[in-house]
Scaffold this active site. Structure first.
Site, PDB file in Angstrom:
ATOM      1  CG  ASP A   1    -120.578   5.146 -96.960  1.00  0.00           C
ATOM      2  OD1 ASP A   1    -121.082   4.941 -96.377  1.00  0.00           O
ATOM      3  OD2 ASP A   1    -118.899   5.103 -97.369  1.00  0.00           O
TER       4      ASP A   1
ATOM      5  N   GLY B   1    -116.949   5.572 -94.445  1.00  0.00           N
ATOM      6  CA  GLY B   1    -118.034   6.409 -93.907  1.00  0.00           C
ATOM      7  C   GLY B   1    -118.092   5.454 -92.313  1.00  0.00           C
TER       8      GLY B   1
ATOM      9  CD  GLU C   1    -114.437  -0.044 -96.284  1.00  0.00           C
ATOM     10  OE1 GLU C   1    -115.187  -0.530 -95.485  1.00  0.00           O
ATOM     11  OE2 GLU C   1    -114.058   0.799 -96.816  1.00  0.00           O
TER      12      GLU C   1
ATOM     13  CE  LYS D   1    -125.700   3.319 -97.176  1.00  0.00           C
ATOM     14  NZ  LYS D   1    -126.754   3.224 -96.564  1.00  0.00           N
TER      15      LYS D   1
END
Length: 252
Positions: free
Chosen positions: A97, A109, A116, A134
């Protein structure tokens, strides 16, 4: 979502850049690799393009960081593994993000920050793929996600408020009256710090708050990032100048 302090891209250009970054990353996948498959719109581009390579004969296995990415990987024919002790990944590919020049990241997000971080910590190499919006000079304008045990929510909100985070429980996009739950059935909280001057210090403080399962600061994990700049795929490494991705035949 796009960071508010990044240049706004037309949706079509943003999607094209995401696909472009994914294509640059797919070039570095080799036969026999065990892959961590990220979550989000940019990671979805990578999974679809990887599926094309698998159908053409590439031999890889993967484990997805969310139920959505798992379903997509199955749809495009990527062989998937189950979590097990001793499992490590040759390469994890995921979006972000926000990322700064040191490749410190804000992620979550898409609500998959716990899985993750689990997979990417177990990976030998984390490659971030992202569109040009980003990359930011300083983290924090994008709301920092937290995954929170439901029982602990009131006290987590109090504690994060004291840190200046202006926490807001995340609600579902399809039903703004309903709480957003992670794949682990935990709540998501988005914290509006605006600027995070000391990401490492904030990460330590958040870890001391009971009820926070994980936070969205990913520090010291990414070895490289592919960012689209002026229409070209560029490789960033922590603290180094960008170099064209085309210069690298293997992982940088």
């Amino acid at each position: 979502m796009t960071s508010p302090n990044a240049p706004t891209l037309p949706p079509q250009q943003q999607d094209h850049e995401k696909a472009q970054a994914a294509a640059a990353a797919v070039r570095w996948v080799r036969d026999g690799m065990v892959l961590g498959l990220g979550t989000g719109t940019t990671a979805a581009h990578f999974i679809r393009q990887l599926g094309e390579k698998v159908r053409a004969g590439l031999k890889v296995q993967g484990l997805a960081t969310s139920l959505a990415s798992e379903a997509l990987a199955k749809e495009v024919g990527i062989p998937l593994l189950e979590p097990r002790r001793g499992l490590t990944f040759d390469l994890a590919i995921d979006g972000a993000d926000e990322l700064d020049p040191q490749l410190r990241l804000i992620k979550g997000g898409g609500g998959a920050l716990l899985r993750e971080k689990t997979l990417e910590t177990a990976s030998r190499y984390l490659l971030v793929i992202a569109d040009s919006s980003k990359l930011v000079p300083q983290l924090g304008r994008f709301p920092l996600p937290l995954e929170v045990v439901p029982f602990s929510l009131p006290w987590v909100l109090d504690a994060v408020e004291k840190l200046g985070g202006a926490p807001v429980p995340r609600m579902r996009k399809d039903d703004p009256t309903a709480s957003y739950y992670s794949d682990q059935k935990n709540l998501l909280v988005d914290c509006h710090f605006q600027t995070i001057a000391d990401p490492e210090g904030l990460a330590v403080r958040l870890k001391t708050i009971p009820g926070i399962v994980e936070h969205g600061l990913f520090l010291g994990l990414a070895q490289a990032a592919i960012i689209i700049q002026d229409g070209q795929a560029q490789v960033l490494r922590p603290g180094e100048a960008a170099r064209p991705a085309a210069e690298f035949s293997e992982l940088p």
